[in-house]
Design an enzyme around this catalytic site. Structure first.
Site, PDB file in Angstrom:
ATOM      1  CB  CYS A  92      -0.979  -0.013   1.177  1.00 47.04           C
ATOM      2  SG  CYS A  92      -0.226   0.066   2.813  1.00 47.04           S
ATOM      3  CG  ASP A 136      -5.197   5.682   2.671  1.00 49.34           C
ATOM      4  OD1 ASP A 136      -5.248   5.265   3.851  1.00 49.34           O
ATOM      5  OD2 ASP A 136      -4.270   6.351   2.219  1.00 49.34           O
ATOM      6  NE  ARG A 168      -4.504   1.466   1.893  1.00 53.49           N
ATOM      7  CZ  ARG A 168      -4.364   2.177   0.775  1.00 53.49           C
ATOM      8  NH1 ARG A 168      -5.254   2.064  -0.176  1.00 53.49           N
ATOM      9  NH2 ARG A 168      -3.340   2.991   0.629  1.00 53.49           N
TER      10      ARG A 168
HETATM   11  P1  4NP Z   1      -1.746   2.909   4.082  1.00 56.73           P
HETATM   12  O1  4NP Z   1      -2.363   4.266   4.642  1.00 56.73           O
HETATM   13  O2  4NP Z   1      -1.248   3.205   2.684  1.00 56.73           O
HETATM   14  O3  4NP Z   1      -2.919   1.977   4.070  1.00 56.73           O
HETATM   15  O4  4NP Z   1      -0.664   2.504   5.039  1.00 56.73           O
HETATM   16  C1  4NP Z   1      -1.634   5.456   4.719  1.00 56.73           C
HETATM   17  C2  4NP Z   1      -0.805   5.680   5.796  1.00 56.73           C
HETATM   18  C3  4NP Z   1      -0.104   6.863   5.905  1.00 56.73           C
HETATM   19  C4  4NP Z   1      -0.252   7.830   4.933  1.00 56.73           C
HETATM   20  C5  4NP Z   1      -1.059   7.604   3.847  1.00 56.73           C
HETATM   21  C6  4NP Z   1      -1.748   6.412   3.739  1.00 56.73           C
HETATM   22  N1  4NP Z   1       0.439   9.056   5.055  1.00 56.73           N
HETATM   23  O5  4NP Z   1       0.225   9.938   4.207  1.00 56.73           O
HETATM   24  O6  4NP Z   1       1.232   9.237   5.998  1.00 56.73           O
END
Ligand code: 4NP
Length: 144
Positions: free
Chosen positions: A3, A116, A9
């Site tokens: 991800c 997300d 995720r």
């Molecule tokens: P992930 O979610 O891609 O599911 O781990 C996110 C976690 C952090 C960030 C964006 C998406 N961020 O911008 O820090």
């Protein structure tokens, strides 16, 4: 399992799929396309929803996807199209690019991207857990 941040995720996807396969035969890992959280444990909301279903993902550590992963892994599942294009850009050839698949292509849920949940509430994590769980059930059937 890939991800963007590797804290919401894909850590869930790693924990869920690993729990459904024979650990002697299948190695599951996760990574992010971005490096914002490298070295950190998963988001506490992902840890909490996993714990609710009996999985401990608290000891995972965030890492960034590397081109070496194309050699290391047979299957690379991404959560959304943005992850897909980021990873596809790193593939050295068609054989590597062909390893990449949207996770939700494995099931028929009427959507093909895992949203997300980072900026939303707890219920987003529950929804994401259920989607990932269904996809991992289908993957495990094929791998086991
Ligand atoms: P992930 O979610 O891609 O599911 O781990 C996110 C976690 C952090 C960030 C964006 C998406 N961020 O911008 O820090």
């Amino acid at each position: 399992m890939v991800c963007l941040g590797n804290i919401c995720r894909s850590p869930l996807a790693e924990g869920i799929l690993q729990s459904k396969v024979n650990p002697d035969k299948v190695f599951v890992d996760s990574a992010g396309t971005a490096g914002y959280h490298v070295g950190n444990p998963p988001d506490s909301r992902s840890v909490a929803v996993a714990r609710k279903y009996g999985l401990d993902i608290s000891r995972q550590k965030c890492r960034r996807f590397s081109e070496m992963d194309f050699m290391e892994f047979d299957h690379i599942y991404v959560m959304d199209r943005s992850n897909y294009s980021n990873i596809a850009d790193l593939a050295a050839n068609a054989m590597e690019a062909n390893k990449i698949k949207l996770l939700l292509e494995e099931v028929d849920l009427g959507i093909d991207e895992v949203p997300d949940p980072y900026y939303g509430g707890e219920d987003g994590f529950e929804k994401v857990y259920q989607m990932i769980d269904k996809a991992c059930e289908a993957i495990a059937k094929k791998l086991n």
